[in-house]
Enzyme design. Structure first.
Site, PDB file in Angstrom:
ATOM      1  N   ASN A  55     -26.614  12.874   8.030  1.00 33.18           N
ATOM      2  CA  ASN A  55     -25.427  11.906   9.563  1.00 33.18           C
ATOM      3  C   ASN A  55     -25.816  12.028  10.377  1.00 33.18           C
ATOM      4  O   ASN A  55     -25.021  11.884  11.421  1.00 33.18           O
ATOM      5  CB  ASN A  55     -24.048  11.308   8.362  1.00 33.18           C
ATOM      6  CG  ASN A  55     -24.169  10.793   8.039  1.00 33.18           C
ATOM      7  OD1 ASN A  55     -23.447  11.405   6.827  1.00 33.18           O
ATOM      8  ND2 ASN A  55     -25.378   9.884   7.299  1.00 33.18           N
ATOM      9  N   ASP A  76     -20.809   4.361   0.672  1.00 31.92           N
ATOM     10  CA  ASP A  76     -21.690   3.928   1.168  1.00 31.92           C
ATOM     11  C   ASP A  76     -21.817   2.279   1.538  1.00 31.92           C
ATOM     12  O   ASP A  76     -20.084   2.068   0.485  1.00 31.92           O
ATOM     13  CB  ASP A  76     -23.374   4.168   0.143  1.00 31.92           C
ATOM     14  CG  ASP A  76     -23.665   3.601   0.899  1.00 31.92           C
ATOM     15  OD1 ASP A  76     -24.174   3.716   1.957  1.00 31.92           O
ATOM     16  OD2 ASP A  76     -25.464   3.303   0.269  1.00 31.92           O
TER      17      ASP A  76
HETATM   18  C1  FPP Z   1     -21.816   5.442   4.438  1.00 30.22           C
HETATM   19  O1  FPP Z   1     -21.487   4.265   4.745  1.00 30.22           O
HETATM   20  C2  FPP Z   1     -20.327   6.520   5.038  1.00 30.22           C
HETATM   21  C3  FPP Z   1     -20.185   7.324   5.731  1.00 30.22           C
HETATM   22  C4  FPP Z   1     -21.658   7.311   6.111  1.00 30.22           C
HETATM   23  C5  FPP Z   1     -19.355   7.978   5.840  1.00 30.22           C
HETATM   24  C6  FPP Z   1     -17.777   7.740   5.320  1.00 30.22           C
HETATM   25  C7  FPP Z   1     -17.187   8.075   5.565  1.00 30.22           C
HETATM   26  C8  FPP Z   1     -15.963   7.205   5.794  1.00 30.22           C
HETATM   27  C9  FPP Z   1     -15.480   6.398   4.441  1.00 30.22           C
HETATM   28  C10 FPP Z   1     -14.485   6.922   6.775  1.00 30.22           C
HETATM   29  C11 FPP Z   1     -13.848   8.537   7.163  1.00 30.22           C
HETATM   30  C12 FPP Z   1     -13.821   9.689   6.260  1.00 30.22           C
HETATM   31  C13 FPP Z   1     -12.743  10.362   5.463  1.00 30.22           C
HETATM   32  C14 FPP Z   1     -12.779  11.684   4.698  1.00 30.22           C
HETATM   33  C15 FPP Z   1     -11.551   9.872   6.212  1.00 30.22           C
HETATM   34  P1  FPP Z   1     -22.983   3.206   6.063  1.00 30.22           P
HETATM   35  O2  FPP Z   1     -22.389   4.127   7.687  1.00 30.22           O
HETATM   36  O3  FPP Z   1     -23.834   4.316   5.731  1.00 30.22           O
HETATM   37  O4  FPP Z   1     -22.620   2.036   5.699  1.00 30.22           O
HETATM   38  P2  FPP Z   1     -24.221   1.231   5.795  1.00 30.22           P
HETATM   39  O5  FPP Z   1     -24.947   2.107   3.971  1.00 30.22           O
HETATM   40  O6  FPP Z   1     -23.383  -0.215   5.113  1.00 30.22           O
HETATM   41  O7  FPP Z   1     -24.705   1.371   6.983  1.00 30.22           O
END
Ligand code: FPP
Length: 250
Positions: free
Chosen positions: A70, A22
């Protein structure tokens, strides 16, 4: 911070590490960048953490890469995440083969676009016999959905007479989950400081040690993981027993 992994005793390493990645959006916002840049940097953390886990002998690494919730994000962000996943799978295949990493996915992967699904299935098939580490990606995954799916399968078995209601135990129930062939997570890490489980592995984390770090996922690399593993090795897992019982058992 000492990020050397050599002083991590293998005897009390977790077999299975699960991570709620996250903070990509906040990482980008702090730098006045587009959220997608945060995901891109987050993919670099994925590369690093997979490498470290393989190196230190972790058996299973489960990463929460895309939740059922998501799908509610803006279309542009969803497409960017799909693109990143596809690129990651393509670019990492050679290294996965070299390091004996098997790829698996849990979740409603059939909801993914065909082009991503094709690559995902190809990589899962190509790495099927690898035995070095299982990289388990949670994709379009929701813990409640998984439990409901298991209950529905059990109901079908009962209806057809292949299973009796009195035969349902915790072990039998676990057998209907995506993770039925894996050890349960010993360690769950959540980055970016939120104290939530967010519908991740609800059944499987009953006895899992939880670590929440304020570090945002794109900044979470080898040094942070090693530090958490050191803390983990200091913790005593009691599974509901007393300290004396644990000492006797050891
Ligand atoms: C949360 O950050 C992360 C995600 C929803 C997706 C995770 C994806 C990756 C790490 C990149 C690609 C994955 C792979 C397996 C190559 P957020 O967007 O919720 O962050 P925030 O809470 O700060 O807005």
């Amino acid at each position: 911070m000492n990020s050397n992994s050599s002083d991590l005793g293998p005897e009390s390493l977790p077999r299975h590490i699960a991570i709620i990645m996250d903070g990509n959006g906040r990482w980008a916002k702090k730098r006045s960048l587009n959220r997608i840049k945060g995901h891109r940097e987050g993919a670099e953390s994925v590369r690093d953490i997979v490498r470290v886990c393989r190196e230190i002998g972790i058996e299973v690494l489960t990463l929460y890469a895309f939740s059922t919730e998501n799908w509610r994000r803006p279309t542009r962000e969803i497409s960017a995440l799909m693109g990143l996943l596809k690129n990651f799978l393509k670019s990492e295949l050679a290294e996965m083969m070299e390091n004996g990493i098997r790829l698996n996915a849990i979740g409603q992967i059939e909801r993914f676009p065909d082009d991503v699904l094709d690559v995902l299935r190809e990589v899962m098939e190509a790495t099927r016999k690898n035995q070095g580490m299982l990289l388990n990606l949670a994709l379009s995954y929701g813990g409640r959905d998984e439990i409901v799916m298991a209950a529905a399968k059990i109901a079908t078995e009962i209806k057809s007479g292949r299973l009796q209601p009195e035969e349902i135990t915790k072990e039998v129930f676990s057998g209907y989950l995506y993770t039925h062939w894996m050890p349960e997570p010993d360690l769950l890490i959540r980055t970016s400081g939120e104290m939530r489980i967010s519908n991740f592995l609800l059944w499987q984390i009953a006895y899992t040690e939880i670590f929440v770090t304020k570090t945002l996922w794109p900044d979470f690399r080898r040094a942070q993981l090693i530090q958490i593993l050191r803390d983990y090795q200091e913790r005593e897992r009691r599974f509901g027993m007393t300290e004396e019982q644990i000492q006797k058992a050891n």
